[in-house]
Design an enzyme around this catalytic site. Sequence first.
Site, mmCIF file in Angstrom:
data_model
loop_
_atom_site.group_PDB
_atom_site.id
_atom_site.type_symbol
_atom_site.label_atom_id
_atom_site.label_comp_id
_atom_site.label_asym_id
_atom_site.label_seq_id
_atom_site.Cartn_x
_atom_site.Cartn_y
_atom_site.Cartn_z
ATOM 1 N N SER A 45 -94.490 -2.471 43.610
ATOM 2 C CA SER A 45 -94.340 -1.476 42.533
ATOM 3 C C SER A 45 -92.943 -0.892 42.606
ATOM 4 O O SER A 45 -92.056 -1.285 41.879
ATOM 5 C CB SER A 45 -95.414 -0.393 42.643
ATOM 6 O OG SER A 45 -96.681 -0.924 42.323
ATOM 7 N N TYR A 101 -95.332 5.509 56.085
ATOM 8 C CA TYR A 101 -94.138 5.218 56.873
ATOM 9 C C TYR A 101 -94.455 4.012 57.740
ATOM 10 O O TYR A 101 -94.424 4.049 58.963
ATOM 11 C CB TYR A 101 -93.721 6.428 57.724
ATOM 12 C CG TYR A 101 -93.216 7.599 56.918
ATOM 13 C CD1 TYR A 101 -92.695 7.407 55.641
ATOM 14 C CD2 TYR A 101 -93.248 8.896 57.430
ATOM 15 C CE1 TYR A 101 -92.229 8.476 54.893
ATOM 16 C CE2 TYR A 101 -92.781 9.970 56.686
ATOM 17 C CZ TYR A 101 -92.271 9.760 55.421
ATOM 18 O OH TYR A 101 -91.803 10.810 54.687
HETATM 19 C C1 LIG Z 1 -86.332 6.767 50.586
HETATM 20 C C2 LIG Z 1 -87.813 6.954 50.750
HETATM 21 C C3 LIG Z 1 -88.364 8.213 50.568
HETATM 22 C C4 LIG Z 1 -89.735 8.424 50.722
HETATM 23 N N1 LIG Z 1 -90.249 9.672 50.499
HETATM 24 C C5 LIG Z 1 -91.586 9.870 50.585
HETATM 25 C C6 LIG Z 1 -92.166 11.135 50.285
HETATM 26 O O1 LIG Z 1 -91.474 12.101 49.947
HETATM 27 N N2 LIG Z 1 -93.509 11.261 50.380
HETATM 28 C C7 LIG Z 1 -94.312 10.220 50.751
HETATM 29 O O2 LIG Z 1 -95.512 10.402 50.818
HETATM 30 N N3 LIG Z 1 -93.789 9.017 51.025
HETATM 31 C C8 LIG Z 1 -92.463 8.812 50.947
HETATM 32 N N4 LIG Z 1 -91.948 7.571 51.203
HETATM 33 C C9 LIG Z 1 -92.857 6.478 51.587
HETATM 34 C C10 LIG Z 1 -93.506 5.847 50.359
HETATM 35 O O3 LIG Z 1 -94.578 6.656 49.921
HETATM 36 C C11 LIG Z 1 -94.036 4.451 50.696
HETATM 37 O O4 LIG Z 1 -92.981 3.634 51.106
HETATM 38 C C12 LIG Z 1 -94.772 3.827 49.513
HETATM 39 O O5 LIG Z 1 -95.585 2.783 49.977
HETATM 40 C C13 LIG Z 1 -93.829 3.306 48.472
HETATM 41 O O6 LIG Z 1 -94.495 2.785 47.360
HETATM 42 P P1 LIG Z 1 -93.704 1.761 46.416
HETATM 43 O O7 LIG Z 1 -94.595 1.358 45.309
HETATM 44 O O8 LIG Z 1 -92.368 2.332 46.083
HETATM 45 O O9 LIG Z 1 -93.420 0.568 47.434
HETATM 46 P P2 LIG Z 1 -93.795 -0.982 47.467
HETATM 47 O O10 LIG Z 1 -92.892 -1.532 48.513
HETATM 48 O O11 LIG Z 1 -93.758 -1.587 46.127
HETATM 49 O O12 LIG Z 1 -95.284 -0.974 47.966
HETATM 50 C C14 LIG Z 1 -95.689 -0.435 49.204
HETATM 51 C C15 LIG Z 1 -96.968 -1.130 49.676
HETATM 52 O O13 LIG Z 1 -97.998 -0.972 48.695
HETATM 53 C C16 LIG Z 1 -98.348 -2.243 48.140
HETATM 54 N N5 LIG Z 1 -98.433 -2.065 46.689
HETATM 55 C C17 LIG Z 1 -97.399 -1.897 45.824
HETATM 56 N N6 LIG Z 1 -97.867 -1.774 44.594
HETATM 57 C C18 LIG Z 1 -99.207 -1.843 44.664
HETATM 58 C C19 LIG Z 1 -100.233 -1.779 43.688
HETATM 59 N N7 LIG Z 1 -99.948 -1.615 42.392
HETATM 60 N N8 LIG Z 1 -101.509 -1.907 44.110
HETATM 61 C C20 LIG Z 1 -101.805 -2.086 45.418
HETATM 62 N N9 LIG Z 1 -100.871 -2.155 46.378
HETATM 63 C C21 LIG Z 1 -99.579 -2.032 46.003
HETATM 64 C C22 LIG Z 1 -97.230 -3.186 48.533
HETATM 65 O O14 LIG Z 1 -97.655 -4.530 48.591
HETATM 66 C C23 LIG Z 1 -96.815 -2.638 49.868
HETATM 67 O O15 LIG Z 1 -97.714 -3.056 50.872
HETATM 68 C C24 LIG Z 1 -90.570 7.343 51.074
HETATM 69 C C25 LIG Z 1 -90.022 6.076 51.240
HETATM 70 C C26 LIG Z 1 -88.649 5.876 51.089
HETATM 71 C C27 LIG Z 1 -88.065 4.505 51.296
#
Ligand SMILES: Cc1cc2nc3c(=O)[nH]c(=O)nc-3n(C[C@H](O)[C@H](O)[C@H](O)COP(=O)(O)OP(=O)(O)OC[C@H]3O[C@@H](n4cnc5c(N)ncnc54)[C@H](O)[C@@H]3O)c2cc1C
Length: 536
Positions: A110, A476
């Site tokens: 996502s 994390y």
């Molecule tokens: C710079 C940074 C700041 C952050 N700040 C915060 C914060 O303030 N609060 C907090 O709680 N977390 C924070 N995080 C952590 C963040 O919540 C996780 O990394 C989260 O998993 C990111 O979701 P994404 O869709 O962007 O990532 P992706 O890398 O797309 O997905 C993360 C995981 O979920 C799976 N996934 C993705 N999309 C779906 C879907 N539609 N259905 C089922 N599974 C799916 C992926 O396969 C992967 O295993 C931060 C991370 C970073 C890098």
Amino acid sequence: MVLSNYSMSPMFLFLLLLSSSFAHPSSSKEDIFIQCLSYHSTVSISFSSTIFTPNNSSFTTVLNSTAENLRYVVPSMPKPQLIFRPTHESHVQAAVICSKQLGIHLRVRSGGHDYEGLSYASQIETPFIVVDLAKLRSVNVDIQHHSAWIQAGATIGEVYYRIAEKSTTHGFPAGLCTSLGVGGHITGGAYGSMMRKYGLGADNVVDARIIDVNGRILDRKTMGEDLFWAIRGGGGASFGIIMWWKIKLVPVPSTVTVFTVARTLEQGGTKLLHRWQQVAAAELDEDLFIRAIIQLTSDSKSGKRTVTTLYQALFLGGVEKLLHVMQTGFPELGLTRKDCTETSWIKSVLYIANYPSGTQPEILLQGKSTTKNYFKAKSDYVKDPIPETGLEGLWKKLMEETNPLLIWTPYGGMMSKISESETPFPHRKGVLFKIQYLTGWQAANQEAKHMDWIRKLYNYMAPYVTKSPRQAYVNYRDLDLGINKKRNTSITEASAWGTRYFKDNFSRLIKIKTKVDPENFFRHEQSIPPLPPKQE
Ligand SMILES: Cc1cc2nc3c(=O)[nH]c(=O)nc-3n(C[C@H](O)[C@H](O)[C@H](O)COP(=O)(O)OP(=O)(O)OC[C@H]3O[C@@H](n4cnc5c(N)ncnc54)[C@H](O)[C@@H]3O)c2cc1C
Ligand SMILES: *[C@@H]1O[C@H](CO)[C@@H](O)[C@H](O)[C@H]1NC(C)=O
Ligand SMILES: *[C@@H]1O[C@H](CO)[C@@H](O)[C@H](O)[C@H]1NC(C)=O
Ligand SMILES: *[C@@H]1O[C@H](CO)[C@@H](O)[C@H](O)[C@H]1NC(C)=O
Ligand SMILES: *[C@@H]1O[C@H](CO)[C@@H](O)[C@H](O)[C@H]1NC(C)=O
Ligand SMILES: *[C@@H]1O[C@H](CO)[C@@H](O)[C@H](O)[C@H]1NC(C)=O
């Protein structure tokens, strides 16, 4: 060749596809996948424009686009065989069915912020494909009913913007970093600056649409309460593909107050942080969130390195009331009126996310991250304040690293009122704060020494944090805690990381996984394992 004969049965089609690939050795697995997609999508398009293979000049750009951790896009990392960017929900259904039929391992992305790159790099299973939801990012806000349907590919910043566009007194309590994708973010909990008042993003989900292992679309009613429980904190990509969340909006005042106050060691930083540990979660008003951001800085005169703690805050109210709350609850910080800025909730989002002052909320519509680096992070939970001697040892450790960063996030308030079983996320009552340890670097070849440093730091902290299990935040993602080496990884093996993220809720997650995905189609290095099939 595009197959359009919808009367063919899937099994017939499957055989046809296989035989056609044998009959025409030139047609690749990608071509067969495209044919299969066309057959199974109710909304058919020319799929070739949504598929990127390594021989396509846009492949790396697309792969890199939302890959937040550069460690996972270096040339030596396994690359997907293809990236599919669906433009309709039915394409995602088809992708699940087709990967299953063709036996290609699938990853879903996502926002691409996974700390260990699990959404775009598989180290345990190749070949694999990536289904990238970047084109599925609608946000439909319904102020009248205090709710919104938000699509998996939207960033949390876009969600905040669309809410604020319609109302200055509604908000949503999720992440601080605005480029997070809601698809992955909310599956792991989703905390932010309103968590002490309203809990996590996952605590404020009221419905969802998910694609299961059979390619069916389920909502809360059809998936049932077990699965609906599991997806609100059980971590991404173990149970299905989330397409939409329905979230409950929360009230925010039209004026909120933010501040950031810095303190170095020379300014009494250690004593102050010790005090913060006692009050930030346990005593302060739940309208007030003060996190501590700890970094190394150099003194402007002597050039000597020191540890600086930034106390960065959001208060759900005006400055008068905030000064009163601080005077009674945390006078040691010495907060003054001129440290504070009254603003709107949406501008507080930009402030906390570190946009330069004056940045307009429209920047959130860019829906992407502005900075990327190579990084490694780990997390801990603290239930008893760390004594000053412990902090002093910690400062010594920080001095050994170039660019260390610690972020301490206060719990308490609403976080203590929600039971550990309410969702899979178990870090609730009794937690004073969460620590995030981070280190980043600029060139791929610097990795080893930084990884080594953060692991040693983690060892140093063991006496001061939760034990048996030493808890960690699933969002994390930390592969040091253990990985599923095989598709049929044992429960004992997986418990090494599973109980840290979920405590005893891990066993309920395993039961639900066994029910909804017994063959372990949705899997990755730290996906919830199903129980092994019963022996006859
Ligand atoms: C710079 C940074 C700041 C952050 N700040 C915060 C914060 O303030 N609060 C907090 O709680 N977390 C924070 N995080 C952590 C963040 O919540 C996780 O990394 C989260 O998993 C990111 O979701 P994404 O869709 O962007 O990532 P992706 O890398 O797309 O997905 C993360 C995981 O979920 C799976 N996934 C993705 N999309 C779906 C879907 N539609 N259905 C089922 N599974 C799916 C992926 O396969 C992967 O295993 C931060 C991370 C970073 C890098
Ligand atoms: C690369 O992929 C895109 C999208 O699938 C397509 O439009 C483009 O024609 C491809 N280019 C090449 C050189 O294959
Ligand atoms: C790229 O590879 C795919 C699958 O192997 C093939 O179908 C396609 O024609 C190739 N495109 C180019 C531009 O070579
Ligand atoms: C993608 O990122 C990797 C790692 O930083 C880099 O080597 C590569 O040049 C990038 N490619 C593109 C097209 O941005
Ligand atoms: C896992 O599967 C492999 C073969 O696929 C088999 O050899 C092994 O015994 C299985 N392990 C368990 C724990 O079931
Ligand atoms: C959830 O985890 C908590 C903490 O370990 C435990 O007390 C509770 O029994 C678990 N709930 C379920 C339903 O498994």
